[in-house]
Design an enzyme around this catalytic site. Structure first.
Site, PDB file in Angstrom:
ATOM      1  N   CYS A  81      42.449  29.600 -38.707  1.00 36.72           N
ATOM      2  CA  CYS A  81      41.543  29.094 -37.677  1.00 36.72           C
ATOM      3  C   CYS A  81      42.395  28.426 -36.611  1.00 36.72           C
ATOM      4  O   CYS A  81      42.905  27.330 -36.803  1.00 36.72           O
ATOM      5  CB  CYS A  81      40.556  28.095 -38.276  1.00 36.72           C
ATOM      6  SG  CYS A  81      39.421  27.400 -37.046  1.00 36.72           S
ATOM      7  N   LEU A  82      42.572  29.135 -35.508  1.00 35.12           N
ATOM      8  CA  LEU A  82      43.397  28.644 -34.423  1.00 35.12           C
ATOM      9  C   LEU A  82      42.793  29.149 -33.120  1.00 35.12           C
ATOM     10  O   LEU A  82      42.710  30.362 -32.905  1.00 35.12           O
ATOM     11  CB  LEU A  82      44.838  29.147 -34.602  1.00 35.12           C
ATOM     12  CG  LEU A  82      45.900  28.651 -33.662  1.00 35.12           C
ATOM     13  CD1 LEU A  82      46.026  27.126 -33.727  1.00 35.12           C
ATOM     14  CD2 LEU A  82      47.235  29.295 -34.003  1.00 35.12           C
TER      15      LEU A  82
END
Length: 184
Positions: free
Chosen positions: A87-88
Site C-alpha cells: 500500500c503505497l
C-alpha cells in the site's frame, strides 16, 4: 520488420536498467513479470533482510503503475502479511510515467520501509504495534527478517516450489494467524 511500440521500448529500457543496477532480477514471464531481490535499507530494522519482490507490468505501462508484491513474509504496516501487497500512494494512485522501475526499488520501497505509515495500514497488527509499542514492533520486524528474509529462507522457499510455479504468500494456511495472536 515492425518497430517496437513506445510502451515496449520503455519496458525494455526500464527492465534493462534494473538488471544493470545492484538488484538481482529473475525473469519469470519475459520482461512483463519478474522477481527482484530487494535488500532492506541500511539503518532500519529491515537491514540485512532480503526479499523477493514480484513485479508485474501492465499492458499500458508506464502509464499504469507496476503491480508490486513481496513473496516472502515481511512485518510492516503497509504490506499485507498474507499477500505481500504493498500500500503505497505513489504506486496505487499517484503513479506517473516520469517514474520508472529503478525509482521503485531505489526510492519508493526503501522509503516505505524506513518511514511506515500506520495511519493507512494493510497490516493493522503491525500498525497498532508500531504506534503503541515501537520497541516491540522493531523486535517483531527483526524476528521476521531472521525467519523469512535471509538467503537460506529464500533458498528454502525456492526449493519448495517448482520452477514453473511461483511461490505466493497468499498460500499461507488460513489458520496461521501469528500476527493476530500478538499481545498488543
Amino acid at each position: 520488420m515492425s518497430c517496437p511500440t513506445p510502451g515496449k521500448r520503455r519496458i525494455d529500457t526500464d527492465v534493462l536498467e534494473l538488471i544493470e543496477s545492484k538488484h538481482e532480477v529473475t525473469l519469470l514471464n519475459g520482461l512483463k513479470e519478474f522477481l527482484v531481490k530487494f535488500r532492506g535499507p541500511a539503518g532500519t530494522s529491515y537491514e540485512g533482510g532480503i526479499w523477493n519482490v514480484r513485479v508485474l507490468l501492465p499492458e499500458n505501462y508506464p502509464f499504469k503503475s507496476p503491480s508490486i508484491g513481496f513473496t516472502n513474509r515481511i512485518f510492516h504496516p503497509n504490506i499485507d502479511y498474507k499477500s505481500g501487497t504493498v500500500c503505497l500512494d505513489v504506486l496505487n494512485q499517484n503513479w506517473t510515467p516520469l517514474y520508472n522501475l529503478l525509482t521503485v526499488f531505489e526510492m519508493f520501497l526503501p522509503q516505505l520501509l524506513t518511514y511506515p505509515n500506520p495511519v493507512d495500514p494493510l497490516n493493522i497488527t503491525a500498525a497498532m504495534l508500531f504506534l503503541s509499542r515501537p520497541e516491540a514492533y522493531q523486535e517483531k520486524v527483526a524476528e521476521y527478517v531472521k525467519q523469512f528474509a535471509t538467503e537460506n529462507a529464500l533458498e528454502d522457499a525456492g526449493n519448495a516450489t517448482s520452477d514453473s510455479e511461483m511461490s505466493d504468500i497468499s498460500d499461507v494456511p488460513e489458520n496461521e494467524t501469528e500476527a493476530l495472536d500478538m499481545d498488543i
